[in-house]
Motif scaffolding. Structure first.
Motif, PDB file in Angstrom:
ATOM      1  N   THR A  29       0.827  -1.205   0.000  1.00  0.00           N
ATOM      2  CA  THR A  29       0.000   0.000   0.000  1.00  0.00           C
ATOM      3  C   THR A  29       0.860   1.252   0.000  1.00  0.00           C
ATOM      4  N   MET A  30       1.900   1.250   0.802  1.00  0.00           N
ATOM      5  CA  MET A  30       2.785   2.413   0.847  1.00  0.00           C
ATOM      6  C   MET A  30       3.496   2.617  -0.487  1.00  0.00           C
ATOM      7  N   ILE A  31       3.892   1.524  -1.108  1.00  0.00           N
ATOM      8  CA  ILE A  31       4.603   1.638  -2.388  1.00  0.00           C
ATOM      9  C   ILE A  31       3.678   2.195  -3.464  1.00  0.00           C
ATOM     10  N   LEU A  32       2.453   1.674  -3.529  1.00  0.00           N
ATOM     11  CA  LEU A  32       1.546   2.079  -4.601  1.00  0.00           C
ATOM     12  C   LEU A  32       0.974   3.470  -4.383  1.00  0.00           C
ATOM     13  N   SER A  33       0.675   3.830  -3.143  1.00  0.00           N
ATOM     14  CA  SER A  33       0.014   5.107  -2.897  1.00  0.00           C
ATOM     15  C   SER A  33       0.989   6.257  -2.706  1.00  0.00           C
ATOM     16  N   VAL A  34       2.162   5.988  -2.165  1.00  0.00           N
ATOM     17  CA  VAL A  34       3.145   7.045  -1.910  1.00  0.00           C
ATOM     18  C   VAL A  34       4.350   6.911  -2.835  1.00  0.00           C
ATOM     19  N   PRO A  67       2.213  19.864  -9.480  1.00  0.00           N
ATOM     20  CA  PRO A  67       0.811  19.850  -9.022  1.00  0.00           C
ATOM     21  C   PRO A  67      -0.005  18.722  -9.632  1.00  0.00           C
ATOM     22  N   ALA A  68       0.278  18.370 -10.875  1.00  0.00           N
ATOM     23  CA  ALA A  68      -0.486  17.295 -11.512  1.00  0.00           C
ATOM     24  C   ALA A  68      -0.207  15.954 -10.846  1.00  0.00           C
ATOM     25  N   LEU A  69       1.067  15.640 -10.622  1.00  0.00           N
ATOM     26  CA  LEU A  69       1.404  14.352 -10.018  1.00  0.00           C
ATOM     27  C   LEU A  69       1.078  14.334  -8.530  1.00  0.00           C
ATOM     28  N   ALA A  70       1.108  15.478  -7.863  1.00  0.00           N
ATOM     29  CA  ALA A  70       0.653  15.527  -6.474  1.00  0.00           C
ATOM     30  C   ALA A  70      -0.845  15.231  -6.397  1.00  0.00           C
ATOM     31  N   SER A  71      -1.606  15.739  -7.338  1.00  0.00           N
ATOM     32  CA  SER A  71      -3.039  15.426  -7.387  1.00  0.00           C
ATOM     33  C   SER A  71      -3.264  13.941  -7.633  1.00  0.00           C
ATOM     34  N   PHE A  72      -2.419  13.345  -8.464  1.00  0.00           N
ATOM     35  CA  PHE A  72      -2.526  11.914  -8.713  1.00  0.00           C
ATOM     36  C   PHE A  72      -2.259  11.120  -7.434  1.00  0.00           C
ATOM     37  N   GLY A  73      -1.291  11.559  -6.639  1.00  0.00           N
ATOM     38  CA  GLY A  73      -1.032  10.891  -5.369  1.00  0.00           C
ATOM     39  C   GLY A  73      -2.213  10.964  -4.423  1.00  0.00           C
ATOM     40  N   ALA A  77      -4.417   7.619  -3.073  1.00  0.00           N
ATOM     41  CA  ALA A  77      -4.472   7.280  -1.648  1.00  0.00           C
ATOM     42  C   ALA A  77      -5.888   7.354  -1.101  1.00  0.00           C
ATOM     43  N   THR A  78      -6.613   8.417  -1.433  1.00  0.00           N
ATOM     44  CA  THR A  78      -7.914   8.647  -0.810  1.00  0.00           C
ATOM     45  C   THR A  78      -9.076   8.031  -1.573  1.00  0.00           C
ATOM     46  N   LEU A 119      -2.174   9.757   4.314  1.00  0.00           N
ATOM     47  CA  LEU A 119      -1.336   9.116   3.301  1.00  0.00           C
ATOM     48  C   LEU A 119      -1.235   9.983   2.047  1.00  0.00           C
ATOM     49  N   GLY A 120      -2.371  10.561   1.628  1.00  0.00           N
ATOM     50  CA  GLY A 120      -2.345  11.445   0.468  1.00  0.00           C
ATOM     51  C   GLY A 120      -1.524  12.695   0.709  1.00  0.00           C
ATOM     52  N   LEU A 121      -1.658  13.290   1.894  1.00  0.00           N
ATOM     53  CA  LEU A 121      -0.867  14.478   2.217  1.00  0.00           C
ATOM     54  C   LEU A 121       0.620  14.148   2.289  1.00  0.00           C
ATOM     55  N   LEU A 122       0.942  12.942   2.760  1.00  0.00           N
ATOM     56  CA  LEU A 122       2.344  12.523   2.770  1.00  0.00           C
ATOM     57  C   LEU A 122       2.895  12.427   1.353  1.00  0.00           C
ATOM     58  N   SER A 123       2.092  11.885   0.443  1.00  0.00           N
ATOM     59  CA  SER A 123       2.524  11.794  -0.952  1.00  0.00           C
ATOM     60  C   SER A 123       2.763  13.178  -1.546  1.00  0.00           C
ATOM     61  N   VAL A 124       1.847  14.110  -1.280  1.00  0.00           N
ATOM     62  CA  VAL A 124       2.003  15.473  -1.792  1.00  0.00           C
ATOM     63  C   VAL A 124       3.242  16.139  -1.195  1.00  0.00           C
ATOM     64  N   SER A 125       3.436  15.970   0.098  1.00  0.00           N
ATOM     65  CA  SER A 125       4.580  16.602   0.762  1.00  0.00           C
ATOM     66  C   SER A 125       5.900  16.096   0.197  1.00  0.00           C
ATOM     67  N   LEU A 126       5.990  14.788  -0.028  1.00  0.00           N
ATOM     68  CA  LEU A 126       7.232  14.239  -0.576  1.00  0.00           C
ATOM     69  C   LEU A 126       7.510  14.779  -1.974  1.00  0.00           C
ATOM     70  N   ILE A 127       6.473  14.875  -2.793  1.00  0.00           N
ATOM     71  CA  ILE A 127       6.663  15.394  -4.151  1.00  0.00           C
ATOM     72  C   ILE A 127       7.122  16.849  -4.114  1.00  0.00           C
ATOM     73  N   LEU A 128       6.501  17.650  -3.275  1.00  0.00           N
ATOM     74  CA  LEU A 128       6.886  19.062  -3.198  1.00  0.00           C
ATOM     75  C   LEU A 128       8.293  19.229  -2.637  1.00  0.00           C
ATOM     76  N   VAL A 129       8.630  18.454  -1.618  1.00  0.00           N
ATOM     77  CA  VAL A 129       9.971  18.575  -1.027  1.00  0.00           C
ATOM     78  C   VAL A 129      11.040  18.162  -2.032  1.00  0.00           C
ATOM     79  N   VAL A 130      10.825  17.039  -2.710  1.00  0.00           N
ATOM     80  CA  VAL A 130      11.795  16.598  -3.715  1.00  0.00           C
ATOM     81  C   VAL A 130      11.881  17.612  -4.847  1.00  0.00           C
TER      82      VAL A 130
END
Length: 582
Positions: A29-34, A67-73, A77-78, A119-130
């Motif tokens: 789940t972590m691999i696929l969603s984040v 923003p597009a790939l963060a929305s996909f994350g 997740a949700t 989980l979704g917010l974690l995915s967005v945060s990682l994308i923005l930080v990277v």
């Protein structure tokens, strides 16, 4: 059970924490969603994200990818994984047992929603930080409120829609296929994976009817370096909110009607029906090898086609991509040079992708699941040789791959009308060899990795990144030297290149080099299978067995209680003698 208002928050927090712990214990789940949205972002940013679109301000293309790939994350997740997890809990009876506890129903559902949103917010945060650290992504304080409002509102909306679908649909495989199919198709038509193409008007109209397009628009506006103001676009946010209200209404109706309890399967008749021919043996001799193989192929075919999610990702999804990707990137008749048009290119690469999903991902995972359930162990007690069983799985995967190839060929011919390529016999041969190799390598992975979830994570986690660097999802991109070298090590890029050359209208020489690499991987896979494949699941040692092993290593046959000085309880006559003395 009623809960005081001041006690509801701690109950909800504890349930969210419980669901988060459950998610963390499920690496897939972590691999696929984040992991996957982050990997997609890193790969696309490395390939094209560093392109400067404005020399004056230094704005890079990554500013519009993030923003597009963060929305996909967020939607993965949700929406997808929340619905899949809830459907699985409903089908296995976990949700029914939980509703029999004092825990309120709103806390059960709220815990899952809260964990999915985190989980979704974690995915967005990682994308923005990277993006900020590695690719000079620019963030603006003026649009911080717009980002927060958009993320929270969209997360609640997708969560409500996911719960509604999970309660309305009957079986987990159907839920997985529908939710992932909807999410991925909407991502393509909403501009998530489109960098320079233009979506047709009719497709754009469909995208505007769903909330993902509006989320991507608001999020992109919040990161737009040329925009001014707070970036709160209330018209788009209103559409997202309306979808959230509709999803919440359907979910509440389903919960109140008791649909969180799985519908019992109809009972089959168990009355015996004796027949005269049942008393006679059906065969008097050992079945031949080809009959055993045919039976295993039919059995494996039935397993593959009964899994709706596997059928979608291996057969339907490549067909959708053949129809969508060329359409949004200039049309299928776009000339790529060398006698190759865009429609033919993606028809060839999607056929390779479909065969890889079937042979390298779905088939090994199904075999690993049967091993966990003890099916393979029981099969060893039958006259069926292990080699015939594995060969049946490989042939069955090859048959499904060929059906996918045929469907893609028909669809491409109807949509793009390419000329009949002179190298199509070579293409069919290379496709058969590639699909067989994918299946063998997948079985090799299942030989080295034992758990079904671990096998899926290993195969899918390897395949998707390789697709981006092996000319599967992208065409005409210059890879960095290191990435390009790595991609040629694996058989996927050789298979994709051989297939694209075979569908060209210009005759190409036979791809001996690609064939040699693919066959080399097949040989390695056969060696690994012969050495490490096991029919029994590997079980972890319990504390008691580990203690016994340690005692055996010491070479002492006495009980551990005697060695440690512990007092053992008295039983039988010894206890009675002591009682009489007292």
């Amino acid at each position: 059970m009623s809960t005081a208002p001041n006690g509801r928050v701690p109950v909800l927090v504890r349930q969210v924490r419980h669901e988060l712990v459950s998610l963390l214990r499920t690496p897939l789940t972590m691999i696929l969603s984040v992991g996957f949205p982050l990997v997609f972002f890193v790969l696309l940013s490395a390939l094209i994200g560093n392109v400067v679109v404005d020399e004056g301000t230094g704005v890079r293309l990554v500013q519009f990818l993030a923003p597009a790939l963060a929305s996909f994350g967020v939607i993965m997740a949700t929406f997808s994984f929340l619905a899949s997890g809830l459907s699985e809990a409903r089908a296995t009876g976990v949700l029914k047992r939980q509703t029999g506890t004092p825990l309120p129903r709103w806390a059960l559902i709220g815990g899952r929603i809260g964990a999915a949103i985190i989980l979704g917010l974690l995915s967005v945060s990682l994308i923005l930080v990277v993006g900020v650290v590695a690719y000079d992504l620019q963030l603006f304080g003026r649009s911080f409120a717009a980002i927060v409002v958009t993320l929270l509102l969209s997360s609640f909306t997708f969560a409500a829609l996911g719960i509604a679908l999970a309660l309305l649909l009957s079986r987990p495989p159907i839920v997985i296929a529908v939710t992932n199919g909807v999410a991925i198709v909407l991502a393509f038509i909403s501009g998530v994976f489109i960098v320079s193409g233009t979506t047709p008007a009719w497709m754009n109209s469909i995208a505007w009817a769903f909330p993902l397009k509006h989320m991507v628009t608001v999020f992109s506006g919040a990161l737009d370096p040329y925009a001014t103001g707070s970036a709160l676009q209330w018209d788009h946010l209103s559409v997202i909110a309306l979808w959230g209200v509709a999803g919440s209404a359907v979910a509440l109706w389903a919960l109140r009607s008791g649909r969180e309890h799985a519908t019992a399967a109809p009972q089959l008749s168990t009355s015996p029906r004796a027949r005269a021919e049942d008393a006679r043996p059906r065969r008097s001799t050992r079945p031949s090898g080809h009959r055993l193989l045919a039976g295993q192929v039919a059995h494996a075919q039935a397993i593959l086609w009964r899994d709706a999610s596997s059928v979608f990702f291996a057969v339907a999804f490549p067909l959708l991509l053949v129809a969508i990707i060329p359409t949004v990137n200039g049309g299928g008749d776009l000339d790529l040079g060398g006698g190759l048009i865009l429609g033919s290119f993606f028809a060839a690469t999607m056929a390779v992708y479909g065969s890889a999903v079937t042979s390298f991902v779905n088939m090994p995972q199904g075999l690993a699941e049967e091993r966990e359930r003890g099916v393979l162990k029981r099969t060893r007690g039958t006259p069926l040789p292990t080699g015939v069983m594995l060969a049946g799985r490989v042939v069955a995967a090859l048959v499904v791959s060929l059906l996918t190839l045929a469907g893609i060929a028909v669809l491409a011919a109807l949509m793009y009308s390419p000329p009949v390529p002179p190298g199509w016999p070579t293409g069919v041969l290379m496709f058969v060899v590639s699909a067989t190799t994918f299946a063998i390598v997948g079985l090799a992975v299942a030989s080295l990795v034992h758990g079904a979830q671990a096998v899926l994570a290993a195969t899918l986690g390897t395949l998707l990144p390789l697709c981006f660097i092996s000319d599967i999802f992208v065409a005409g991109v210059d890879l960095p030297d290191v990435v390009d070298t790595v991609s040629w090590v694996f058989p996927l890029r050789h298979a994709a290149r051989a297939m694209t050359e075979s569908v060209s209208s210009v005759a190409n020489p036979f791809p001996w080099e690609h064939l040699a690499v693919i066959l080399g991987w097949a040989v390695i896979g056969v060696i690994v299978i012969a050495r490490w494949f096991r029919s029994e699941a590997v079980k972890e040692a319990t504390p008691r067995s580990r203690a016994g092993t340690a005692q055996a290593d010491r070479g002492d046959s006495r009980p551990d209680s005697e060695l440690t000085g512990a007092v053992t309880p008295l039983r039988g006559s010894h206890a009675a003698d002591i009682a009489r003395r007292r």
